[in-house]
Design a protein around this motif. Structure first.
Motif, short mmCIF file in Angstrom:
data_model
loop_
_atom_site.label_atom_id
_atom_site.label_comp_id
_atom_site.label_asym_id
_atom_site.label_seq_id
_atom_site.Cartn_x
_atom_site.Cartn_y
_atom_site.Cartn_z
N ALA A 6 0.83 -1.21 0.00
CA ALA A 6 0.00 0.00 0.00
C ALA A 6 0.87 1.26 0.00
CB ALA A 6 -0.93 -0.01 1.21
N ILE A 7 1.97 1.23 0.73
CA ILE A 7 2.89 2.38 0.75
C ILE A 7 3.48 2.59 -0.65
CG2 ILE A 7 5.14 3.18 1.60
CD1 ILE A 7 4.41 1.80 4.28
N ILE A 8 3.97 1.51 -1.26
CA ILE A 8 4.58 1.62 -2.58
C ILE A 8 3.56 2.12 -3.61
CG2 ILE A 8 5.61 0.28 -4.46
CD1 ILE A 8 6.84 -1.52 -2.25
N LEU A 9 2.38 1.52 -3.60
CA LEU A 9 1.35 1.94 -4.55
C LEU A 9 0.86 3.36 -4.26
CD1 LEU A 9 -0.65 -1.38 -4.98
CD2 LEU A 9 0.91 -0.30 -6.60
N GLY A 10 0.88 3.74 -2.98
CA GLY A 10 0.51 5.12 -2.62
C GLY A 10 1.48 6.13 -3.20
N PHE A 11 2.77 5.81 -3.14
CA PHE A 11 3.76 6.69 -3.75
C PHE A 11 3.60 6.73 -5.27
CE2 PHE A 11 6.00 6.63 0.29
CZ PHE A 11 6.50 7.92 0.35
N GLN A 12 3.28 5.58 -5.87
CA GLN A 12 3.06 5.56 -7.31
C GLN A 12 1.84 6.41 -7.68
OE1 GLN A 12 2.77 1.71 -9.14
NE2 GLN A 12 2.29 2.56 -11.13
N LEU A 13 0.78 6.29 -6.91
CA LEU A 13 -0.42 7.09 -7.17
C LEU A 13 -0.13 8.58 -7.00
CD1 LEU A 13 -3.47 7.34 -7.71
CD2 LEU A 13 -3.81 7.04 -5.25
N THR A 14 0.60 8.92 -5.94
CA THR A 14 0.97 10.32 -5.72
C THR A 14 1.80 10.85 -6.89
OG1 THR A 14 0.96 9.95 -3.34
CG2 THR A 14 2.11 11.91 -4.13
N GLY A 15 2.73 10.04 -7.35
CA GLY A 15 3.55 10.43 -8.49
C GLY A 15 2.71 10.62 -9.75
N GLU A 16 1.74 9.74 -9.95
CA GLU A 16 0.86 9.85 -11.12
C GLU A 16 0.02 11.12 -11.06
OE1 GLU A 16 -0.10 8.78 -14.71
OE2 GLU A 16 0.93 7.24 -13.55
N VAL A 17 -0.52 11.41 -9.89
CA VAL A 17 -1.33 12.62 -9.72
C VAL A 17 -0.48 13.87 -9.95
CG1 VAL A 17 -2.61 13.99 -8.03
CG2 VAL A 17 -3.04 11.54 -8.23
N LEU A 18 0.71 13.90 -9.34
CA LEU A 18 1.60 15.06 -9.51
C LEU A 18 2.05 15.21 -10.96
CD1 LEU A 18 3.87 14.90 -6.35
CD2 LEU A 18 2.20 16.65 -6.92
N SER A 19 2.38 14.11 -11.58
CA SER A 19 2.87 14.15 -12.95
C SER A 19 1.80 14.70 -13.90
CB SER A 19 3.29 12.75 -13.38
OG SER A 19 4.04 12.78 -14.55
N ARG A 20 0.57 14.28 -13.70
CA ARG A 20 -0.51 14.76 -14.57
C ARG A 20 -0.94 16.17 -14.20
NH1 ARG A 20 -4.16 10.05 -16.80
NH2 ARG A 20 -2.61 8.38 -16.79
N ALA A 21 -1.02 16.47 -12.92
CA ALA A 21 -1.48 17.79 -12.49
C ALA A 21 -0.49 18.88 -12.86
CB ALA A 21 -1.73 17.80 -10.98
N LEU A 22 0.79 18.58 -12.76
CA LEU A 22 1.82 19.59 -13.04
C LEU A 22 2.39 19.47 -14.46
CD1 LEU A 22 3.76 19.37 -9.65
CD2 LEU A 22 2.00 21.03 -10.33
N SER A 23 1.83 18.56 -15.26
CA SER A 23 2.30 18.32 -16.62
C SER A 23 3.81 18.08 -16.66
CB SER A 23 1.93 19.48 -17.54
OG SER A 23 0.54 19.63 -17.61
N LEU A 24 4.28 17.23 -15.76
CA LEU A 24 5.71 16.91 -15.69
C LEU A 24 6.11 16.03 -16.87
CD1 LEU A 24 6.06 16.13 -11.88
CD2 LEU A 24 6.66 18.24 -13.07
N PRO A 25 7.34 16.14 -17.33
CA PRO A 25 7.78 15.29 -18.44
C PRO A 25 8.13 13.86 -18.00
CG PRO A 25 9.55 16.75 -17.77
CD PRO A 25 8.35 17.14 -16.96
N LEU A 26 7.99 13.56 -16.73
CA LEU A 26 8.27 12.22 -16.20
C LEU A 26 6.99 11.42 -16.06
CD1 LEU A 26 10.75 13.06 -13.30
CD2 LEU A 26 11.31 11.99 -15.47
#
Length: 126
Positions: A6-26
């Protein structure tokens, strides 16, 4: 184990949200991994807590390639038609990646004045 996943997937979800919300190139998973590494550096207890499960996942990493193999079989007709182009693209991109890595290594060695260059200079090889 479930808490660690759950911790690992939580970090992945957070990264996905940040990446899409901030239009990151990663990609989101990469952003989440960077956040997880930073969290483990800032809180070594977190790294120790997730270590057993993550080592278990790494030990069975080959299982994550099974879906890719199924995808290849599912798209066999496309691979038969476009296989030569894909092979050329893969070989070309691999050669370019190796060249870029060698160039980056050389550039960093020059910038940092690596000890190996100094040893070669002392031996008269450079």
């Amino acid at each position: 184990m479930i808490q660690t996943l759950a911790i690992i997937l939580g970090f992945q979800l957070t990264g996905e949200v940040l990446s899409r919300a901030l239009s990151l190139p990663l990609p989101g998973p990469v952003t989440g991994l960077v956040l997880l590494v930073l969290a483990c550096i800032l809180r070594p207890a977190l790294a120790e807590a997730i270590r057993p499960v993550t080592q278990g996942l790494l030990a069975h990493l080959s299982l994550f390639f099974v879906p890719a193999g199924v995808g290849i079989v599912a798209h066999w007709d496309l691979l038969r038609d476009q296989g030569l182009g894909l092979a050329v693209a893969l070989m070309g991109s691999t050669l370019l990646a190796i060249a870029a890595g060698a160039w980056a290594f050389t550039a960093v060695a020059r910038l940092t004045g690596s000890e190996e260059r100094e040893a070669l200079r002392d031996q008269g090889r450079e």
